[in-house]
Design an enzyme around this catalytic site. Structure first.
Site, PDB file in Angstrom:
ATOM      1  N   ASP A 149       0.847  -1.191   0.000  1.00  0.00           N
ATOM      2  CA  ASP A 149       0.000   0.000   0.000  1.00  0.00           C
ATOM      3  C   ASP A 149       0.885   1.243   0.000  1.00  0.00           C
ATOM      4  OD1 ASP A 149      -3.240   0.500   0.925  1.00  0.00           O
ATOM      5  OD2 ASP A 149      -1.841   2.199   1.035  1.00  0.00           O
ATOM      6  N   GLY A 167     -15.650   3.613   3.462  1.00  0.00           N
ATOM      7  CA  GLY A 167     -14.238   3.966   3.310  1.00  0.00           C
ATOM      8  C   GLY A 167     -13.578   3.442   2.045  1.00  0.00           C
ATOM      9  N   HIS A 187     -10.343  -5.169  -3.601  1.00  0.00           N
ATOM     10  CA  HIS A 187      -9.024  -5.513  -3.059  1.00  0.00           C
ATOM     11  C   HIS A 187      -9.181  -5.900  -1.596  1.00  0.00           C
ATOM     12  CE1 HIS A 187      -9.773  -1.204  -2.682  1.00  0.00           C
ATOM     13  NE2 HIS A 187      -9.110  -1.237  -1.542  1.00  0.00           N
TER      14      HIS A 187
END
Ligand code: 5GP
Ligand code: ZN
Length: 102
Positions: free
Chosen positions: A30, A89, A96
């Site tokens: 990330d 969110g 994913h």
């Protein structure tokens, strides 16, 4: 698929650090990690979210990949997270699974 950031990463239009890849999915770190290790496991097929899944075998295969990734990365304790929908969110509308490990 159009303007999707994860499709662009898959197609190498945007550089990223692939840490795992198989026929079904790939994994990257990330860009804005929320844990010591924060990995995103992303199906190669563009599915917007959990709400658009047609074949739930995909989920099974993603979790099989997670198991392999965790062995590879020596991750034993971890959280998985799937945000579905803007209010929950979700920022990137290509399914994913987050792996979060401290
Ligand atoms: P969501 O909020 O949709 O569940 O998670 C999207 C995640 O993708 C966020 O944690 C965000 O930091 C990450 N992300 C967004 N753009 C990029 C990018 O270009 N590269 C990488 N590696 N991660 C990204
Ligand atoms: Zn996509």
């Amino acid at each position: 698929m159009n303007n999707c950031i994860f499709c662009k990463i898959l197609n190498k239009e945007i550089p990223s650090d692939f840490i795992y890849e198989d026929d079904i999915c790939f994994a990257i770190n990330d860009i804005n990690p929320k844990a010591k290790k924060h990995i995103l496991v992303i199906p190669k097929e563009h599915v917007e979210s959990l709400n658009e899944i047609k074949d739930y075998n995909l989920i099974k295969k993603l979790f099989e990949a997670i198991s392999k990734i965790n062995k590879q990365e020596n991750i034993k304790s971890f959280k998985t997270l799937i945000n579905t929908g803007k209010e929950a969110g979700q920022e990137v509308f290509h399914l994913h699974i987050h792996i979060l490990a401290d």
